[in-house]
Design an enzyme around this catalytic site. Structure first.
Site, PDB file in Angstrom:
ATOM      1  N   PRO A  87       8.454   6.167  47.815  1.00 34.64           N
ATOM      2  CA  PRO A  87       7.882   5.849  49.114  1.00 34.64           C
ATOM      3  C   PRO A  87       7.118   4.593  49.052  1.00 34.64           C
ATOM      4  CG  PRO A  87       7.228   7.946  48.154  1.00 34.64           C
ATOM      5  CD  PRO A  87       7.915   7.575  47.112  1.00 34.64           C
ATOM      6  N   GLU A 114       5.367  14.956  41.478  1.00 38.48           N
ATOM      7  CA  GLU A 114       4.370  13.749  41.992  1.00 38.48           C
ATOM      8  C   GLU A 114       4.911  12.247  41.702  1.00 38.48           C
ATOM      9  OE1 GLU A 114       1.932  14.494  44.034  1.00 38.48           O
ATOM     10  OE2 GLU A 114       2.363  16.658  44.046  1.00 38.48           O
ATOM     11  N   ARG A 152      29.875  -0.257  49.587  1.00 41.28           N
ATOM     12  CA  ARG A 152      30.721  -0.690  50.737  1.00 41.28           C
ATOM     13  C   ARG A 152      30.799  -2.223  50.827  1.00 41.28           C
ATOM     14  NH1 ARG A 152      29.569  -0.508  55.582  1.00 41.28           N
ATOM     15  NH2 ARG A 152      31.527   0.831  56.307  1.00 41.28           N
ATOM     16  N   ASP A 167      29.710  -4.581  61.200  1.00 46.12           N
ATOM     17  CA  ASP A 167      28.419  -3.669  60.983  1.00 46.12           C
ATOM     18  C   ASP A 167      27.084  -4.129  61.555  1.00 46.12           C
ATOM     19  OD1 ASP A 167      30.290  -1.443  60.225  1.00 46.12           O
ATOM     20  OD2 ASP A 167      29.879  -1.712  58.157  1.00 46.12           O
TER      21      ASP A 167
END
Ligand code: SAM
Length: 232
Positions: A87, A114, A152, A167
């Site tokens: 993150p 963690e 893709r 897209d």
């Protein structure tokens, strides 16, 4: 392109090889996929890969020894950068997907608990990527997000390559709305222009819809498109 995955939960990746576009990419040979189980490099009979954090505190940390050996084994087989899913990394988007799809290989390192011992980041990781500002319990789902988004974009994977180009995010815009049969669903008609057979009018309508959606839902994209046009 070859993607290597370093994980303590290799079974999760059955979802990538078993279904949909990623399965098609593997079967067609456009994508090769190897999963490396960190527990195979543990030195004890219980195949331990985590330990308590130095300095105390909650949770466990993935120990550096088995991770280092596992990443090194992955590097023997797969070329390309080692990307740690975290993150705390740079945010993944369609531009990053395009960039990664241009590589011949890539190794994705999935953390758990963690996270990984920081010395792994220092010695083995080339790049850190986040899939968004929220915390998941492991890097496996983020890795699958990246594999799918990248697969893709590989030539020959999506049957009609034009559909990838149209897209959301490819032209800096969101996609237009789509309709299929029946013509009337719960009292709602398909927009008449789509039944007209007039390709130029349909193209124009889709472009206007895409622009309007982008303006309403993602004004930030319109602003950045405007900025890059002034820069050009
Ligand atoms: N303590 C870490 C922190 O706050 O930065 C979070 C650890 S998280 C519970 C466990 C693992 O999940 C991470 O090492 C990472 O591999 C993965 N992960 C969690 N959220 C993620 C995200 N948004 N993007 C990419 N990977 C993520």
């Amino acid at each position: 392109m070859e993607i290597g995955i370093v994980t303590i939960f290799p079974e999760i990746f059955g979802a990538v090889s078993g279904f949909g576009m990623t399965r098609r990419a593997l079967e067609s040979g456009n994508l090769a996929f190897s999963v490396f189980d960190v527990r195979d490099y543990a030195s004890d009979r219980r195949r331990t890969v985590d330990d308590r954090p130095y300095g105390g505190g909650p949770g466990m940390v993935l120990t550096p020894g088995p991770l280092a050996e596992c990443i090194d084994a992955a590097r023997q087989k797969v070329s390309g950068p080692v990307v740690y899913l975290t993150p705390q990394g740079e945010q993944f988007d369609q531009g990053t997907a395009r960039e990664l799809a241009g590589l011949s290989g890539l190794i994705l390192l999935c953390g758990r608990y963690e996270g990984v011992d920081e010395r792994i980041v220092e010695t083995r990781v080339d790049r850190e990527i986040s899939i968004g500002d929220y915390v998941l319990s492991g890097g496996e789902f983020p890795a699958m997000v990246i594999v799918d988004a990248v697969a893709r974009l590989l030539p020959g994977v999506v049957g009609n390559e034009k559909s990838v180009l149209e897209d959301s995010f490819n032209e800096g815009m969101l996609d237009c709305p789509h309709y299929t049969r029946p013509e009337n669903f719960e009292g709602l008609d398909v927009p008449k222009v789509l039944l007209s057979g007039n390709h130029e009018e349909i193209r124009q309508w889709r472009m206007e819809q895409a622009l309007e959606r982008t303006r309403v839902r993602r004004p930030d994209l319109v602003r950045s498109a405007g900025r890059s046009e002034t820069e050009n």
